[in-house]
Design a protein around this motif. Sequence first.
Motif, short mmCIF file in Angstrom:
data_model
loop_
_atom_site.label_atom_id
_atom_site.label_comp_id
_atom_site.label_asym_id
_atom_site.label_seq_id
_atom_site.Cartn_x
_atom_site.Cartn_y
_atom_site.Cartn_z
N SER A 192 0.81 -1.22 0.00
CA SER A 192 0.00 0.00 0.00
C SER A 192 0.85 1.27 0.00
N SER A 193 2.15 1.14 0.30
CA SER A 193 3.02 2.31 0.34
C SER A 193 3.65 2.63 -1.01
N VAL A 194 3.44 1.78 -2.00
CA VAL A 194 4.11 1.95 -3.30
C VAL A 194 3.31 2.89 -4.20
N GLY A 195 3.92 3.98 -4.60
CA GLY A 195 3.35 4.85 -5.62
C GLY A 195 1.94 5.32 -5.35
N THR A 196 1.21 5.53 -6.43
CA THR A 196 -0.18 5.98 -6.39
C THR A 196 -1.11 4.79 -6.61
N GLY A 197 -2.41 5.03 -6.48
CA GLY A 197 -3.38 3.97 -6.76
C GLY A 197 -3.26 3.46 -8.17
N ALA A 198 -3.00 4.35 -9.12
CA ALA A 198 -2.85 3.93 -10.51
C ALA A 198 -1.64 3.02 -10.68
N VAL A 199 -0.55 3.34 -9.99
CA VAL A 199 0.65 2.50 -10.06
C VAL A 199 0.37 1.13 -9.47
N ARG A 200 -0.31 1.10 -8.31
CA ARG A 200 -0.58 -0.17 -7.63
C ARG A 200 -1.54 -1.06 -8.41
N ARG A 201 -2.30 -0.49 -9.32
CA ARG A 201 -3.19 -1.30 -10.14
C ARG A 201 -2.46 -2.00 -11.28
N THR A 202 -1.23 -1.61 -11.54
CA THR A 202 -0.47 -2.24 -12.64
C THR A 202 0.85 -2.84 -12.19
N ALA A 203 1.49 -2.27 -11.17
CA ALA A 203 2.78 -2.78 -10.69
C ALA A 203 2.60 -4.16 -10.06
N THR A 204 3.55 -5.05 -10.30
CA THR A 204 3.45 -6.42 -9.82
C THR A 204 4.47 -6.71 -8.72
N VAL A 205 4.22 -7.79 -8.01
CA VAL A 205 5.14 -8.24 -6.95
C VAL A 205 6.52 -8.51 -7.53
N GLY A 206 6.58 -9.26 -8.61
CA GLY A 206 7.87 -9.59 -9.22
C GLY A 206 8.60 -8.37 -9.73
N GLY A 207 7.86 -7.45 -10.34
CA GLY A 207 8.48 -6.24 -10.85
C GLY A 207 9.06 -5.39 -9.73
N ASN A 208 8.37 -5.34 -8.59
CA ASN A 208 8.86 -4.54 -7.47
C ASN A 208 10.10 -5.16 -6.84
N ILE A 209 10.10 -6.46 -6.66
CA ILE A 209 11.21 -7.11 -5.96
C ILE A 209 12.43 -7.28 -6.85
N VAL A 210 12.23 -7.67 -8.10
CA VAL A 210 13.36 -7.98 -8.98
C VAL A 210 13.67 -6.82 -9.92
N GLY A 211 12.65 -6.16 -10.45
CA GLY A 211 12.88 -5.16 -11.48
C GLY A 211 13.14 -3.77 -10.97
N SER A 212 12.79 -3.48 -9.71
CA SER A 212 12.91 -2.14 -9.18
C SER A 212 14.21 -1.97 -8.40
N THR A 213 14.73 -0.74 -8.39
CA THR A 213 15.88 -0.46 -7.54
C THR A 213 15.43 -0.11 -6.12
N LEU A 214 14.16 0.25 -5.95
CA LEU A 214 13.65 0.61 -4.63
C LEU A 214 13.23 -0.62 -3.83
N ARG A 215 12.53 -1.56 -4.46
CA ARG A 215 12.20 -2.84 -3.84
C ARG A 215 11.51 -2.66 -2.48
N CYS A 216 10.41 -1.93 -2.49
CA CYS A 216 9.70 -1.67 -1.24
C CYS A 216 9.17 -2.94 -0.59
N LEU A 217 8.89 -3.98 -1.38
CA LEU A 217 8.38 -5.23 -0.82
C LEU A 217 9.49 -6.13 -0.29
N LEU A 218 10.73 -5.86 -0.68
CA LEU A 218 11.82 -6.77 -0.29
C LEU A 218 12.00 -6.88 1.21
N PRO A 219 12.04 -5.79 1.99
CA PRO A 219 12.19 -5.96 3.43
C PRO A 219 11.08 -6.82 4.04
N ALA A 220 9.85 -6.64 3.56
CA ALA A 220 8.74 -7.45 4.06
C ALA A 220 8.94 -8.93 3.74
#
Length: 240
Positions: A81-109
């Motif tokens: 719920s902390s990632v980007g905007t609602g529009a981003v969260r409707r398209t961004a995926t778990v795999g993209g966040n953990i592997v494809g992103s440099t921020l990786r907000c889901l990784l600590p969780a």
Amino acid sequence: MLLRLPTSLSEAQECMAEGAVPIGGATLVWATWQRDGFPEQALSLRDLPEANAIGREALGAAVVLNRIDDQLPETLRRAASSVGTGAVRRTATVGGNIVGSTLRCLLPAALVLDARATVLEPDNVYETDLAEVLAKRHLLLGLRWREPIASAYYKEPGEAGGPPPLVVATAVHGDGDGRTRLRVAVRDGYEVLSDSAVCDADTEEVLHTLRRTAVGGLHAAAWEVVRRQVTELLARPAIR
């Protein structure tokens, strides 16, 4: 660009063997492709059942972030719920966040859940740890973990385009013989640190143990956030 949407593992592996580039939710790669050119083939896992699992102890890589609900541990819900905007969260995926992103907000969780990753290769499907997934940038199929007793997640406010805000994730797990273990993961800048401590003693002793780990070596402001969150988590009725 040809977008391929496999519906089985064998079909996905065939796409990989033919050079299709994983696209995730396309929130991260689209601007780069517009600038540098599009690949001939892209691969999305959005129609692959194995990549869309969602439950108390499993989460598929193709699940978009706004689908992460209260059946999942608190630390993952809050991270998503902390990632980007609602529009981003409707398209961004778990795999993209953990592997494809440099921020990786889901990784600590994912780290404090002690999650294991299932990855897909052109000729293999296997389970490994998150460190290998990140180092080798595997195509992630999903995550699995044991449900924690309790968990939490904190992300400092940040400005768009500014430095990555501090993230602290925590979770307490039972180890099967009556003991409990606290796991802590911190994103400080682009670096993610994680460690753990047995929770047999009181909160101050647990914090003292953490102070002797890499997490304990954080700067004073970050350590204060860790100290506060650990104290609040260990005070919950579920831990007592």
